[in-house]
Design a protein around this motif. Structure first.
Motif, PDB file in Angstrom:
ATOM      1  N   VAL A  89     -27.314 -24.305 -39.251  1.00  0.00           N
ATOM      2  CA  VAL A  89     -26.740 -23.283 -38.791  1.00  0.00           C
ATOM      3  C   VAL A  89     -27.142 -22.281 -37.316  1.00  0.00           C
ATOM      4  N   ASP A  90     -28.283 -21.388 -38.318  1.00  0.00           N
ATOM      5  CA  ASP A  90     -29.541 -20.926 -37.669  1.00  0.00           C
ATOM      6  C   ASP A  90     -30.059 -21.341 -36.214  1.00  0.00           C
ATOM      7  N   ALA A  91     -30.185 -22.101 -36.956  1.00  0.00           N
ATOM      8  CA  ALA A  91     -31.374 -22.648 -36.323  1.00  0.00           C
ATOM      9  C   ALA A  91     -30.714 -23.805 -34.784  1.00  0.00           C
ATOM     10  N   GLY A  92     -29.857 -24.754 -35.280  1.00  0.00           N
ATOM     11  CA  GLY A  92     -28.546 -25.104 -34.453  1.00  0.00           C
ATOM     12  C   GLY A  92     -28.387 -24.361 -33.280  1.00  0.00           C
ATOM     13  N   LEU A  93     -28.026 -23.267 -33.414  1.00  0.00           N
ATOM     14  CA  LEU A  93     -27.159 -22.495 -32.659  1.00  0.00           C
ATOM     15  C   LEU A  93     -28.195 -21.336 -31.925  1.00  0.00           C
ATOM     16  N   ILE A  94     -29.344 -21.603 -32.228  1.00  0.00           N
ATOM     17  CA  ILE A  94     -30.640 -20.974 -31.578  1.00  0.00           C
ATOM     18  C   ILE A  94     -31.043 -21.989 -30.502  1.00  0.00           C
ATOM     19  N   ALA A  95     -31.174 -23.053 -31.111  1.00  0.00           N
ATOM     20  CA  ALA A  95     -31.710 -23.785 -30.558  1.00  0.00           C
ATOM     21  C   ALA A  95     -30.870 -24.690 -29.239  1.00  0.00           C
ATOM     22  N   ILE A 123     -22.211 -19.014 -19.974  1.00  0.00           N
ATOM     23  CA  ILE A 123     -21.860 -18.388 -21.174  1.00  0.00           C
ATOM     24  C   ILE A 123     -21.096 -18.520 -22.158  1.00  0.00           C
ATOM     25  N   ALA A 124     -20.107 -18.687 -21.128  1.00  0.00           N
ATOM     26  CA  ALA A 124     -18.039 -18.974 -21.916  1.00  0.00           C
ATOM     27  C   ALA A 124     -19.216 -19.812 -22.561  1.00  0.00           C
ATOM     28  N   GLY A 125     -19.404 -21.680 -22.355  1.00  0.00           N
ATOM     29  CA  GLY A 125     -19.980 -22.275 -23.116  1.00  0.00           C
ATOM     30  C   GLY A 125     -20.742 -21.826 -24.210  1.00  0.00           C
ATOM     31  N   PHE A 126     -21.412 -20.799 -24.075  1.00  0.00           N
ATOM     32  CA  PHE A 126     -22.409 -20.971 -25.127  1.00  0.00           C
ATOM     33  C   PHE A 126     -21.576 -20.150 -26.642  1.00  0.00           C
ATOM     34  N   ALA A 127     -20.715 -19.174 -25.957  1.00  0.00           N
ATOM     35  CA  ALA A 127     -19.872 -19.129 -25.994  1.00  0.00           C
ATOM     36  C   ALA A 127     -18.980 -19.723 -27.293  1.00  0.00           C
ATOM     37  N   GLY A 128     -18.301 -21.179 -26.951  1.00  0.00           N
ATOM     38  CA  GLY A 128     -17.251 -22.071 -28.048  1.00  0.00           C
ATOM     39  C   GLY A 128     -18.467 -22.217 -28.616  1.00  0.00           C
ATOM     40  N   THR A 129     -19.544 -22.906 -28.396  1.00  0.00           N
ATOM     41  CA  THR A 129     -20.740 -23.826 -28.992  1.00  0.00           C
ATOM     42  C   THR A 129     -20.732 -22.452 -30.714  1.00  0.00           C
ATOM     43  N   ALA A 130     -21.194 -21.737 -30.173  1.00  0.00           N
ATOM     44  CA  ALA A 130     -21.277 -20.837 -31.549  1.00  0.00           C
ATOM     45  C   ALA A 130     -20.054 -20.279 -32.077  1.00  0.00           C
ATOM     46  N   LEU A 131     -18.996 -20.122 -32.436  1.00  0.00           N
ATOM     47  CA  LEU A 131     -17.402 -20.466 -32.372  1.00  0.00           C
ATOM     48  C   LEU A 131     -17.482 -21.530 -33.476  1.00  0.00           C
ATOM     49  N   LEU A 132     -18.379 -23.636 -32.954  1.00  0.00           N
ATOM     50  CA  LEU A 132     -18.126 -24.366 -33.602  1.00  0.00           C
ATOM     51  C   LEU A 132     -19.177 -24.385 -34.833  1.00  0.00           C
ATOM     52  N   ILE A 133     -20.691 -23.774 -34.421  1.00  0.00           N
ATOM     53  CA  ILE A 133     -21.516 -24.077 -34.722  1.00  0.00           C
ATOM     54  C   ILE A 133     -21.165 -23.250 -36.064  1.00  0.00           C
ATOM     55  N   THR A 134     -21.277 -21.921 -36.134  1.00  0.00           N
ATOM     56  CA  THR A 134     -20.952 -20.936 -37.042  1.00  0.00           C
ATOM     57  C   THR A 134     -19.476 -20.582 -37.454  1.00  0.00           C
ATOM     58  N   ARG A 135     -18.956 -21.375 -37.040  1.00  0.00           N
ATOM     59  CA  ARG A 135     -17.379 -21.614 -38.607  1.00  0.00           C
ATOM     60  C   ARG A 135     -16.871 -20.144 -37.562  1.00  0.00           C
ATOM     61  N   GLY A 136     -17.529 -19.701 -37.125  1.00  0.00           N
ATOM     62  CA  GLY A 136     -16.026 -18.298 -36.855  1.00  0.00           C
ATOM     63  C   GLY A 136     -16.831 -17.100 -38.128  1.00  0.00           C
ATOM     64  N   GLY A 137     -18.498 -17.385 -38.209  1.00  0.00           N
ATOM     65  CA  GLY A 137     -18.753 -16.427 -39.558  1.00  0.00           C
ATOM     66  C   GLY A 137     -20.148 -16.082 -38.383  1.00  0.00           C
ATOM     67  N   GLY A 138     -20.980 -15.343 -39.402  1.00  0.00           N
ATOM     68  CA  GLY A 138     -22.187 -14.531 -38.399  1.00  0.00           C
ATOM     69  C   GLY A 138     -23.566 -15.170 -39.075  1.00  0.00           C
ATOM     70  N   ARG A 263     -10.347 -23.235 -34.474  1.00  0.00           N
ATOM     71  CA  ARG A 263     -11.841 -23.147 -33.693  1.00  0.00           C
ATOM     72  C   ARG A 263     -11.859 -24.275 -32.977  1.00  0.00           C
ATOM     73  N   VAL A 264     -11.691 -25.399 -33.721  1.00  0.00           N
ATOM     74  CA  VAL A 264     -11.815 -26.740 -32.171  1.00  0.00           C
ATOM     75  C   VAL A 264     -11.016 -26.356 -31.205  1.00  0.00           C
ATOM     76  N   ILE A 265      -9.879 -26.077 -30.917  1.00  0.00           N
ATOM     77  CA  ILE A 265      -8.788 -25.551 -29.988  1.00  0.00           C
ATOM     78  C   ILE A 265      -9.730 -24.553 -29.254  1.00  0.00           C
ATOM     79  N   VAL A 266      -9.891 -23.401 -29.851  1.00  0.00           N
ATOM     80  CA  VAL A 266     -10.413 -22.007 -28.723  1.00  0.00           C
ATOM     81  C   VAL A 266     -11.906 -22.937 -28.296  1.00  0.00           C
ATOM     82  N   ALA A 267     -12.790 -23.594 -28.873  1.00  0.00           N
ATOM     83  CA  ALA A 267     -13.803 -23.887 -28.395  1.00  0.00           C
ATOM     84  C   ALA A 267     -14.144 -25.036 -27.203  1.00  0.00           C
ATOM     85  N   CYS A 268     -12.576 -25.340 -27.432  1.00  0.00           N
ATOM     86  CA  CYS A 268     -12.390 -26.716 -26.424  1.00  0.00           C
ATOM     87  C   CYS A 268     -12.463 -25.087 -25.204  1.00  0.00           C
ATOM     88  N   LEU A 269     -11.372 -25.139 -25.325  1.00  0.00           N
ATOM     89  CA  LEU A 269     -10.451 -24.161 -23.489  1.00  0.00           C
ATOM     90  C   LEU A 269     -12.189 -23.419 -23.604  1.00  0.00           C
TER      91      LEU A 269
END
Length: 288
Positions: A89-95, A123-138, A263-269
């Motif tokens: 999760v961490d590696a994917g988001l950083i990459a 930045i909006a796109g990255f936020a959506g990607t972060a939500l998908l990859i981390t599943r709302g976690g850290g 999360r998929v719906i919010v990430a989509c938006l």
């Protein structure tokens, strides 16, 4: 618009990367990369055989070859290294910082002008990607994963750098990507023999997944991306690239590899809205 859409078709094809990889069985990553990039070179080889006059496109300065091979092989080498030495999760988001780096880095290119809505869209796109990859976690930042984190950051800079440098080689024919794929396949094979144990696909469906991987996400996608970043709107492509993890998630859900959720719906938006925001100028010109 046409070149940008061709470039975006690569993002659509990359969305099948996770599905094909998951369906390919237990083939080690470098072995899978070697096979996939060999298959990826076949469409280009077929074109060069059918159109011999296009072989002259392979005669390029060393800097073109260095940039291309470093981009394709370097990205995958660093990505595999990151996944092996840090949580996925961490590696994917950083990459996946590379689309944002493309948008910001495009300001350094001749004739390009970076505007606030380009950055906001990325930045909006990255936020959506972060939500998908981390599943709302850290993220689980830890010193023991330092090598993986460094590799992931280098991965992001490698692909964004390759894409931006490709823009400066706009007169170089996309035919040269055939050579990049062959070289990447050879280097991946070397890494496989050095680091991995050979495991072949065990069933017909696994072989089909490997072939599909080589033809589309690791094949035609790179030719389309090369054309798009050279001839299209690179800022829009950078922001729109955040659609890849969203589309990948949707593909996996359709294939029943996961469960849908809010999360998929919010990430989509976030991702769709970010892409539209980044493409505002192009959309307005099209309407005009």
């Amino acid at each position: 618009m046409r070149a940008t859409l061709i470039g975006f078709s690569a993002v659509i094809m990359w969305s099948f990367l996770a599905l094909f990889t998951a369906a390919s069985g237990d083939v080690p990553p470098f072995q899978l990369s070697a096979i996939a990039f060999l298959i990826a070179s076949l469409p280009g080889i077929a074109v060069l055989i059918a159109r011999p006059e296009r072989r002259r496109a392979l005669r390029q300065p060393a800097k073109v070859w260095i940039a291309g091979i470093a981009g394709l092989f370097g990205y995958h080498f660093l990505y595999f290294t990151a996944l092996r030495n840090a949580p996925a999760v961490d590696a994917g988001l950083i990459a996946y910082l590379w689309p944002l780096l493309i948008v910001v880095g495009s300001a350094l290119l001749p004739g390009e002008k970076l505007k606030a809505h380009h950055i906001a869209g990325a930045i909006a796109g990255f936020a959506g990607t972060a939500l998908l990859i981390t599943r709302g976690g850290g993220l689980t930042i830890s010193g023991e994963y330092a090598l993986g984190y460094i590799a992931a950051f280098l991965c992001a800079f490698t692909w964004s750098g390759y894409s931006l440098v490709s823009r400066s080689f706009s007169k170089v024919s996309t035919d040269v990507v055939t050579g990049f794929c062959l070289a990447t396949s050879a280097l991946s094979l070397f890494c496989h023999l050095l680091l991995e144990t050979t495991v072949w696909p065990q069933t017909a469906s696994e072989w089909l997944a490997v072939i599909g991987l080589g033809l589309f996400p690791v094949g035609i996608a790179f030719y389309a991306w090369d054309y798009g970043v050279k001839k299209g709107n690179i800022q829009v492509l950078g922001a729109a690239s955040y659609a890849a993890p969203l589309l990948s998630t949707i593909v996996l859900l359709v294939a029943r590899f996961g469960e849908p959720g809010w999360r998929v719906i919010v990430a989509c938006l976030l991702i769709t809205g970010g892409a539209v925001l980044a493409a505002r100028d192009m959309i307005m010109r099209k309407k005009g």
